[in-house]
Write an enzyme that holds these catalytic residues in place. Sequence first.
Site, short mmCIF file in Angstrom:
data_model
loop_
_atom_site.label_atom_id
_atom_site.label_comp_id
_atom_site.label_asym_id
_atom_site.label_seq_id
_atom_site.Cartn_x
_atom_site.Cartn_y
_atom_site.Cartn_z
N ASP A 22 50.92 14.75 -15.70
CA ASP A 22 49.91 15.49 -14.93
C ASP A 22 49.85 16.95 -15.35
O ASP A 22 50.86 17.52 -15.78
CB ASP A 22 50.26 15.36 -13.43
N ASN A 24 47.30 18.39 -17.41
CA ASN A 24 46.60 18.73 -18.66
C ASN A 24 45.44 19.69 -18.42
O ASN A 24 45.26 20.66 -19.14
CB ASN A 24 46.03 17.46 -19.32
N SER A 67 44.04 6.24 -14.80
CA SER A 67 44.04 5.45 -13.57
C SER A 67 42.63 4.91 -13.29
O SER A 67 41.65 5.41 -13.86
CB SER A 67 44.51 6.31 -12.39
N ASN A 70 40.35 7.59 -12.40
CA ASN A 70 39.92 8.55 -13.41
C ASN A 70 38.49 8.33 -13.93
O ASN A 70 37.90 9.21 -14.54
CB ASN A 70 40.88 8.57 -14.62
#
Length: 246
Positions: A22, A24, A67, A70
């Site tokens: 996580d 980015n 996910s 996403n």
Amino acid sequence: MSELKSKIDLEKLPKHVAVIMDGNGRWAKAHGKPRIFGHQNGVKAVREITEAAAEIGIEYLTLYAFSTENWNRPKLEVNALMHLLVQTVRNELKTLNENGIKLQAIGDISKLPSKTQDVLLEGIKKTAQNSRMTLTLALNYSSRWEILNAVKKITEESQADTIEPSKIDESYFESHLSTKNLPDPELMIRTSGEQRISNFLLWQLAYAELYFTEIFWPEFRKQHLYEALVDFQSRERRFGKISEQL
Ligand code: FPP
């Protein structure tokens, strides 16, 4: 050998480490760059952590790459992520084979763009004989999707009389999850300071140690993995028992 690495007891490594990569986007923003720049640099961290994990002797590494939620991101970002995945699998295939790493995927792969599926399936096929470490990418994955799927399959089996409800135990249930050939992760790492599970391996993480770090994923390096492993080894895993019983 780094001082930190020498503190790790190689006899007591977690067999399976799962990672929520996580931060980015926030990392890119902090550098005044578009979000995709963060994902591109995230790939560097993927490469380094995969190498470090295999080197030290971790047998299973699972990375949450995309996910089901996403898909709600801007189309441009989703496309860029899919493209990055294709590029990375292609570019890294040789290195995966040289290092004995087997690639796998969990999640509803059939909903990924066909090009992404093709390259991914080719990568999986071409690394299938490797046995040093299994690298599992969670792609279009969500734990609730996976659990519901298992329930549907088991219900069908029960209706077809191939299983009696009283025979449905943990191991039977697990054999219907997409992780059926993976042991449960003993350690789950999440970067970027968020302290959530976010629909990742809800069943499988039941007894995992959770490790949260402030580091954004594109900056996560071997040293950070070693820090997590040292921290993991300092914890007492009781599985419901008391200290004296261990
Ligand atoms: C989370 O950061 C990261 C992702 C949703 C994607 C992870 C993808 C990669 C590291 C690159 C491709 C991966 C492979 C395996 C080739 P975020 O975008 O949620 O960051 P934010 O919370 O700061 O917005």
